[in-house]
Design a protein around this motif. Sequence first.
Motif, PDB file in Angstrom:
ATOM      1  N   SER A  25       2.118  -2.520 -38.599  1.00 15.00           N
ATOM      2  CA  SER A  25       2.069  -2.545 -36.918  1.00 15.00           C
ATOM      3  C   SER A  25       1.062  -3.427 -36.488  1.00 15.00           C
ATOM      4  O   SER A  25       1.349  -4.332 -35.344  1.00 15.00           O
ATOM      5  CB  SER A  25       1.614  -1.030 -36.600  1.00 15.00           C
ATOM      6  N   ALA A  26      -0.157  -3.488 -37.042  1.00 12.30           N
ATOM      7  CA  ALA A  26      -1.155  -4.388 -36.579  1.00 12.30           C
ATOM      8  C   ALA A  26      -0.802  -6.011 -36.697  1.00 12.30           C
ATOM      9  O   ALA A  26      -0.794  -6.761 -35.806  1.00 12.30           O
ATOM     10  CB  ALA A  26      -2.406  -4.313 -37.223  1.00 12.30           C
ATOM     11  N   ILE A  27      -0.231  -6.454 -38.101  1.00  6.22           N
ATOM     12  CA  ILE A  27      -0.057  -7.689 -38.217  1.00  6.22           C
ATOM     13  C   ILE A  27       1.264  -8.080 -37.671  1.00  6.22           C
ATOM     14  O   ILE A  27       2.067  -7.461 -38.103  1.00  6.22           O
ATOM     15  CB  ILE A  27      -0.205  -8.015 -39.848  1.00  6.22           C
ATOM     16  N   GLY A  28       1.300  -9.168 -36.738  1.00  6.13           N
ATOM     17  CA  GLY A  28       2.693  -9.480 -36.242  1.00  6.13           C
ATOM     18  C   GLY A  28       2.420 -10.655 -35.389  1.00  6.13           C
ATOM     19  O   GLY A  28       1.563 -11.584 -35.783  1.00  6.13           O
ATOM     20  N   LEU A  29       3.312 -10.891 -34.385  1.00  6.28           N
ATOM     21  CA  LEU A  29       3.334 -11.783 -33.599  1.00  6.28           C
ATOM     22  C   LEU A  29       1.795 -12.053 -32.767  1.00  6.28           C
ATOM     23  O   LEU A  29       1.276 -13.178 -32.482  1.00  6.28           O
ATOM     24  CB  LEU A  29       4.271 -11.919 -32.466  1.00  6.28           C
ATOM     25  N   GLY A  30       1.151 -10.797 -32.738  1.00  9.08           N
ATOM     26  CA  GLY A  30      -0.236 -10.912 -32.107  1.00  9.08           C
ATOM     27  C   GLY A  30      -1.071 -11.916 -32.925  1.00  9.08           C
ATOM     28  O   GLY A  30      -1.912 -12.605 -32.330  1.00  9.08           O
ATOM     29  N   ASN A  31      -0.987 -11.882 -34.426  1.00  3.66           N
ATOM     30  CA  ASN A  31      -1.933 -12.754 -35.210  1.00  3.66           C
ATOM     31  C   ASN A  31      -1.555 -14.307 -35.000  1.00  3.66           C
ATOM     32  O   ASN A  31      -2.305 -15.137 -35.074  1.00  3.66           O
ATOM     33  CB  ASN A  31      -1.762 -12.211 -36.434  1.00  3.66           C
ATOM     34  N   LEU A 231      -7.284  -5.577 -28.906  1.00  2.00           N
ATOM     35  CA  LEU A 231      -6.787  -4.408 -28.859  1.00  2.00           C
ATOM     36  C   LEU A 231      -5.061  -4.408 -29.169  1.00  2.00           C
ATOM     37  O   LEU A 231      -4.494  -3.903 -29.990  1.00  2.00           O
ATOM     38  CB  LEU A 231      -6.754  -3.517 -27.505  1.00  2.00           C
ATOM     39  N   PHE A 232      -4.797  -5.719 -28.595  1.00  3.02           N
ATOM     40  CA  PHE A 232      -3.243  -6.016 -28.900  1.00  3.02           C
ATOM     41  C   PHE A 232      -3.032  -6.035 -30.586  1.00  3.02           C
ATOM     42  O   PHE A 232      -2.136  -5.481 -31.124  1.00  3.02           O
ATOM     43  CB  PHE A 232      -2.799  -7.048 -28.040  1.00  3.02           C
ATOM     44  N   SER A 233      -3.904  -6.996 -31.007  1.00  2.09           N
ATOM     45  CA  SER A 233      -3.800  -7.495 -32.331  1.00  2.09           C
ATOM     46  C   SER A 233      -4.105  -6.102 -33.284  1.00  2.09           C
ATOM     47  O   SER A 233      -3.018  -6.052 -34.335  1.00  2.09           O
ATOM     48  CB  SER A 233      -4.681  -8.415 -32.613  1.00  2.09           C
ATOM     49  N   LEU A 234      -4.867  -5.329 -32.869  1.00  2.00           N
ATOM     50  CA  LEU A 234      -4.955  -3.926 -33.728  1.00  2.00           C
ATOM     51  C   LEU A 234      -3.923  -2.853 -33.340  1.00  2.00           C
ATOM     52  O   LEU A 234      -4.070  -1.786 -33.914  1.00  2.00           O
ATOM     53  CB  LEU A 234      -6.326  -3.290 -33.801  1.00  2.00           C
ATOM     54  N   SER A 235      -2.941  -2.988 -32.364  1.00  2.00           N
ATOM     55  CA  SER A 235      -2.152  -2.171 -31.870  1.00  2.00           C
ATOM     56  C   SER A 235      -2.831  -0.853 -31.320  1.00  2.00           C
ATOM     57  O   SER A 235      -2.462   0.258 -31.534  1.00  2.00           O
ATOM     58  CB  SER A 235      -1.163  -1.456 -33.030  1.00  2.00           C
ATOM     59  N   LEU A 236      -3.823  -1.080 -30.647  1.00  2.00           N
ATOM     60  CA  LEU A 236      -4.443  -0.062 -29.961  1.00  2.00           C
ATOM     61  C   LEU A 236      -4.361   0.292 -28.397  1.00  2.00           C
ATOM     62  O   LEU A 236      -4.118  -0.981 -27.759  1.00  2.00           O
ATOM     63  CB  LEU A 236      -6.178  -0.163 -30.079  1.00  2.00           C
ATOM     64  N   GLY A 237      -4.839   1.406 -27.807  1.00  2.00           N
ATOM     65  CA  GLY A 237      -4.693   1.684 -26.599  1.00  2.00           C
ATOM     66  C   GLY A 237      -3.390   2.192 -25.895  1.00  2.00           C
ATOM     67  O   GLY A 237      -3.252   2.549 -24.766  1.00  2.00           O
ATOM     68  N   MET A 238      -2.561   2.336 -26.999  1.00  2.00           N
ATOM     69  CA  MET A 238      -1.279   2.867 -26.540  1.00  2.00           C
ATOM     70  C   MET A 238      -0.611   3.874 -27.199  1.00  2.00           C
ATOM     71  O   MET A 238       0.432   4.315 -27.083  1.00  2.00           O
ATOM     72  CB  MET A 238      -0.057   1.779 -26.182  1.00  2.00           C
ATOM     73  N   GLY A 239      -1.413   4.266 -28.185  1.00  2.00           N
ATOM     74  CA  GLY A 239      -0.952   5.341 -29.016  1.00  2.00           C
ATOM     75  C   GLY A 239      -0.075   5.270 -30.516  1.00  2.00           C
ATOM     76  O   GLY A 239       0.439   6.034 -31.018  1.00  2.00           O
ATOM     77  N   ALA A 240      -0.086   3.752 -30.596  1.00  2.00           N
ATOM     78  CA  ALA A 240       0.540   3.615 -31.952  1.00  2.00           C
ATOM     79  C   ALA A 240      -0.096   4.001 -33.310  1.00  2.00           C
ATOM     80  O   ALA A 240       0.486   4.710 -33.987  1.00  2.00           O
ATOM     81  CB  ALA A 240       0.863   2.086 -32.141  1.00  2.00           C
ATOM     82  N   MET A 241      -1.228   4.179 -33.133  1.00  2.00           N
ATOM     83  CA  MET A 241      -2.143   4.676 -34.253  1.00  2.00           C
ATOM     84  C   MET A 241      -2.161   6.227 -34.154  1.00  2.00           C
ATOM     85  O   MET A 241      -2.585   6.908 -35.127  1.00  2.00           O
ATOM     86  CB  MET A 241      -3.436   3.775 -34.438  1.00  2.00           C
ATOM     87  N   THR A 325       7.862  -5.140 -38.337  1.00  2.00           N
ATOM     88  CA  THR A 325       7.135  -3.967 -38.793  1.00  2.00           C
ATOM     89  C   THR A 325       6.108  -3.726 -37.429  1.00  2.00           C
ATOM     90  O   THR A 325       5.911  -2.407 -37.362  1.00  2.00           O
ATOM     91  CB  THR A 325       6.410  -4.235 -39.970  1.00  2.00           C
ATOM     92  N   SER A 326       5.984  -4.452 -36.556  1.00  2.00           N
ATOM     93  CA  SER A 326       5.330  -4.276 -35.131  1.00  2.00           C
ATOM     94  C   SER A 326       6.263  -3.535 -34.259  1.00  2.00           C
ATOM     95  O   SER A 326       5.787  -2.598 -33.457  1.00  2.00           O
ATOM     96  CB  SER A 326       4.585  -5.551 -34.555  1.00  2.00           C
ATOM     97  N   THR A 327       7.529  -4.069 -34.181  1.00  2.00           N
ATOM     98  CA  THR A 327       8.429  -3.728 -33.079  1.00  2.00           C
ATOM     99  C   THR A 327       8.908  -2.253 -33.445  1.00  2.00           C
ATOM    100  O   THR A 327       8.934  -1.539 -32.668  1.00  2.00           O
ATOM    101  CB  THR A 327       9.679  -4.526 -32.837  1.00  2.00           C
TER     102      THR A 327
HETATM  103  N1  PFF Z   1      -0.202  -5.633 -33.293  1.00  2.00           N
HETATM  104  C1  PFF Z   1       1.003  -6.019 -33.006  1.00  2.00           C
HETATM  105  C2  PFF Z   1       0.804  -7.692 -33.213  1.00  2.00           C
HETATM  106  O1  PFF Z   1      -0.485  -8.133 -33.274  1.00  2.00           O
HETATM  107  O2  PFF Z   1       1.618  -8.199 -33.196  1.00  2.00           O
HETATM  108  C3  PFF Z   1       1.558  -5.839 -31.518  1.00  2.00           C
HETATM  109  C4  PFF Z   1       1.459  -4.431 -31.211  1.00  2.00           C
HETATM  110  C5  PFF Z   1       2.178  -3.475 -31.881  1.00  2.00           C
HETATM  111  C6  PFF Z   1       0.863  -3.952 -30.172  1.00  2.00           C
HETATM  112  C7  PFF Z   1       2.225  -2.079 -31.776  1.00  2.00           C
HETATM  113  C8  PFF Z   1       0.548  -2.583 -29.884  1.00  2.00           C
HETATM  114  C9  PFF Z   1       1.214  -1.761 -30.607  1.00  2.00           C
HETATM  115  F1  PFF Z   1       1.304  -0.581 -30.281  1.00  2.00           F
END
Ligand code: PFF
Length: 455
Positions: A25-31, A231-241, A325-327
């Motif tokens: 979830s964390a590693i994705g387009l954000g990185n 926060l975006f990169s770690l998938s935080l702040g919206m409840g994914a974790m 895996t992030s979507t």
């Molecule tokens: N962390 C993902 C990325 O770095 O590409 C994007 C992301 C996934 C943000 C899931 C928030 C989330 F809940």
Amino acid sequence: MSATSAPPSGKFGSRIGFILAAAGSAIGLGNIWRFPYTTGEYGGAAFVLVYLGFVVLIGVPVLLAELSIGRASGKNPVGAFRELDPGTGKGWTWVGGLGVVTGFGILSFYSVIAGWTLSYLGRALSGTFASTVSPEESGRIFGEIISSPLETVGMAAAFLLLTAVVVRGGVSGGIERASKVLMPVFFVILVVLAARALTLPGGGEGLRFLFSPDFSKLSGEAVMSALGQALFSLSLGMGAMITYGSYLEKKEGLGMAGVSVAVFDTGIAILAGLIIFPALFSVGAKPSAGPGLVFVAMPAIFHSMPLGQAFGAAFYALLAVAALTSTISLLEVVVAYFVGERGWKRERAVWAVTGACLLLAIPSALSQGAVDGLGKFAFEQSFLDLMNIIFGNVSLSLGALLIALFAGWRWGAQKALDEMNGLPLGGVWALAIKVLCPIAIGGVMIYILVTGNFF
Ligand code: PFF
């Protein structure tokens, strides 16, 4: 990139399965896409330092808070707050609701960028980049892709469909197993690309940009963006974790799992920087090119290396998997809400959410050159940029602030610590979540509101 999430009643099969899913979830387009271009826009090393500071001081504590909230409640983000709130839970369920809306918003523009990776994969496979030398030329190809309504909307739809198919199946042994192979392969490819980029003539300039800070370039907007990026990169702040934590077995300790995810994620972002900036400077391109940066810079590397075409194709294929895996985790949050709170069948929730998300993705997809009015939609920003700022920065920051307040004060830091099963330096975590996170996140948000220098 890695394993998908479990169905609401499911649990992760193993600790490594969970770490892979959370890291996925964390590693994705954000990185690979967002980190380099944001760093480029805000002037390089000073931004990176602030980002790293936020990862350690805010990212890790909030990550651990989300995982504990998820596992203690065993519920989707809305249900989790109701379950753990010592009162009626009415007020706090809104925090979960904000997370669900944010996940939906992020998914809508994220799938557009993910669609671009599919376009690039197709072109890499057909050899388009074999003859691409100059940044102008790869810029032209990028422009062609993002301004074609059929291609951008079509590829975003294809990506959403792919996500829906996986999430519909709940736990996917296939993806989980495949990720155990693909994740190391992706890492190796990144290392090889970094080795090539670092030896490009003129690449040293890129390293200086990434590592030697000039704090005079640091604006309030840059600090807010660094927080949003952490926060975006770690998938935080919206409840994914929270959602992923709810699928975790009770016996697992959360500390090491959380820290490993943060280390993987940050390491991959820095590695992406080590590829992109030397490459950019070696071809004389500007780091402040915005969202197209990675797409324009990468072909220059593939062209200048042996087996470049094969590397190019592998890179875009794995980037698409990382994005997938992030979507998956973004869609899973929204689906878990409809299944857990509204009693919908998983199948219905998946298709309804995916369909609605595609509708919202269309203006983002068309805002990059296909339709003029969407290119400067409001505040001089394109529709896609606006979604990125609203959902990917502001909303995540607000969510993280509220999650920290809930874990630290409302539910209670001690209860969270009990859930974590013996976190080393638990007292430091409690201090961070109760005091440091609220002050730092709140401070950045108030500063932005007061100065209004965000857009
Ligand atoms: N962390 C993902 C990325 O770095 O590409 C994007 C992301 C996934 C943000 C899931 C928030 C989330 F809940």
